[in-house]
Design a protein around this motif. Sequence first.
Motif, short mmCIF file in Angstrom:
data_model
loop_
_atom_site.label_atom_id
_atom_site.label_comp_id
_atom_site.label_asym_id
_atom_site.label_seq_id
_atom_site.Cartn_x
_atom_site.Cartn_y
_atom_site.Cartn_z
N ASP A 267 26.76 -22.21 25.25
CA ASP A 267 26.85 -23.46 26.04
C ASP A 267 28.26 -23.74 26.57
O ASP A 267 28.42 -24.01 27.77
N PRO A 268 29.31 -23.69 25.76
CA PRO A 268 30.65 -23.98 26.31
C PRO A 268 31.10 -22.97 27.37
O PRO A 268 31.80 -23.33 28.32
N PHE A 269 30.67 -21.71 27.22
CA PHE A 269 31.04 -20.70 28.21
C PHE A 269 30.31 -20.96 29.53
O PHE A 269 30.89 -20.79 30.61
N MET A 270 29.05 -21.35 29.46
CA MET A 270 28.29 -21.67 30.66
C MET A 270 28.91 -22.87 31.38
O MET A 270 29.03 -22.87 32.62
N MET A 271 29.30 -23.89 30.62
CA MET A 271 29.91 -25.06 31.24
C MET A 271 31.25 -24.71 31.87
O MET A 271 31.59 -25.22 32.95
N ALA A 272 32.00 -23.82 31.23
CA ALA A 272 33.29 -23.41 31.79
C ALA A 272 33.09 -22.65 33.10
O ALA A 272 33.80 -22.88 34.09
N LEU A 273 32.12 -21.75 33.13
CA LEU A 273 31.83 -21.00 34.36
C LEU A 273 31.28 -21.90 35.45
O LEU A 273 31.61 -21.75 36.63
N TYR A 274 30.44 -22.86 35.06
CA TYR A 274 29.87 -23.80 36.02
C TYR A 274 30.96 -24.65 36.67
O TYR A 274 30.86 -25.04 37.85
N SER A 275 32.04 -24.94 35.91
CA SER A 275 33.11 -25.80 36.41
C SER A 275 34.01 -25.10 37.42
O SER A 275 34.78 -25.76 38.12
N ILE A 276 33.94 -23.77 37.51
CA ILE A 276 34.78 -23.05 38.45
C ILE A 276 34.30 -23.31 39.88
O ILE A 276 33.11 -23.11 40.17
N PRO A 277 35.16 -23.78 40.79
CA PRO A 277 34.72 -23.96 42.19
C PRO A 277 34.25 -22.61 42.75
O PRO A 277 34.95 -21.60 42.64
N LYS A 278 33.07 -22.61 43.34
CA LYS A 278 32.50 -21.34 43.78
C LYS A 278 33.29 -20.70 44.90
O LYS A 278 33.26 -19.47 45.08
N VAL A 279 34.03 -21.51 45.66
CA VAL A 279 34.87 -20.94 46.72
C VAL A 279 35.96 -20.07 46.11
O VAL A 279 36.45 -19.12 46.74
N ALA A 280 36.35 -20.37 44.85
CA ALA A 280 37.36 -19.56 44.18
C ALA A 280 36.82 -18.19 43.78
O ALA A 280 37.59 -17.26 43.56
N LEU A 281 35.50 -18.07 43.70
CA LEU A 281 34.89 -16.79 43.36
C LEU A 281 34.77 -15.87 44.56
O LEU A 281 34.60 -14.66 44.40
#
Length: 265
Positions: A104-118
């Motif tokens: 769960d914390p890893f999913m929330m951390a990845l979800y918080s990354i702005p997708k434009v940064a990916l």
Amino acid sequence: MPVQRTWWQRHGSTTTVWSLRLLLVVVLLAGWEATAGSLFDITFTSKPSAIAERLGEWSADGTLWTHSWVTIQEIVYGFLLGALAGALAGFVLASLRTAYRVVDPFMMALYSIPKVALAPLFIVWFGIGMHMKVLLAAATVFFLVFLNTAAGVREVDRGLVDAVRLMGGTRRDIALKVVLPASMTGVLTGLKVAIPYALIGAVIGELVASNQGLGYLINDAAAQFDTAGVFATLVVLSVVAGLLNVFVGLIGRRVNRWKPVESQG
């Protein structure tokens, strides 16, 4: 005996709302057209007649349809891929309490990354073709569907689960006959919320690096200081978003079918 209502009594409110919406659009466009060149510099704001002319030109030579079709494909493929992966991952992981607490914390951390940064990383991995935009849209959709599906699974009435266990039900029976149906509201809500984000993900990928699609048209028009072209592309994106919202509304009705009657109002 049922009361007979007139057409206006049945549709008057809707007709009034749509009429006011149309009037608002007409007033705004007329005001924009009238003040362009006097209050506003058309080099930066263009005007409705120029935007309509650009749309006509692009429609006639096929530019609009070619690039729109590319973006629509990216949206559809990205949505389907992200939604399927998110729903499966959310259902499986949320059904396993310990596994869900771990990830769960890893999913929330990845979800918080702005997708434009990916986007730059996706370009390095997948190039600037359609695959990159599809996967970026899928990544945007995945987390929304995953989180809503997981929430739906975790909110299943534990009393129902215990009752099925007492009746001799297996883990498979619980998963398919209790958890899956009860969590469908979460799944469908995730799908409903994620649809517009598939468009956002695809267009972000096109804006960052692309040689086709509506995002590419915006970049190309901006590079030539063609403000009318930029606005024309935004109009097309608005139409696509509007069609997606219609689809969202259909999913919303489907979501309500899984809710108790008293909660649908």
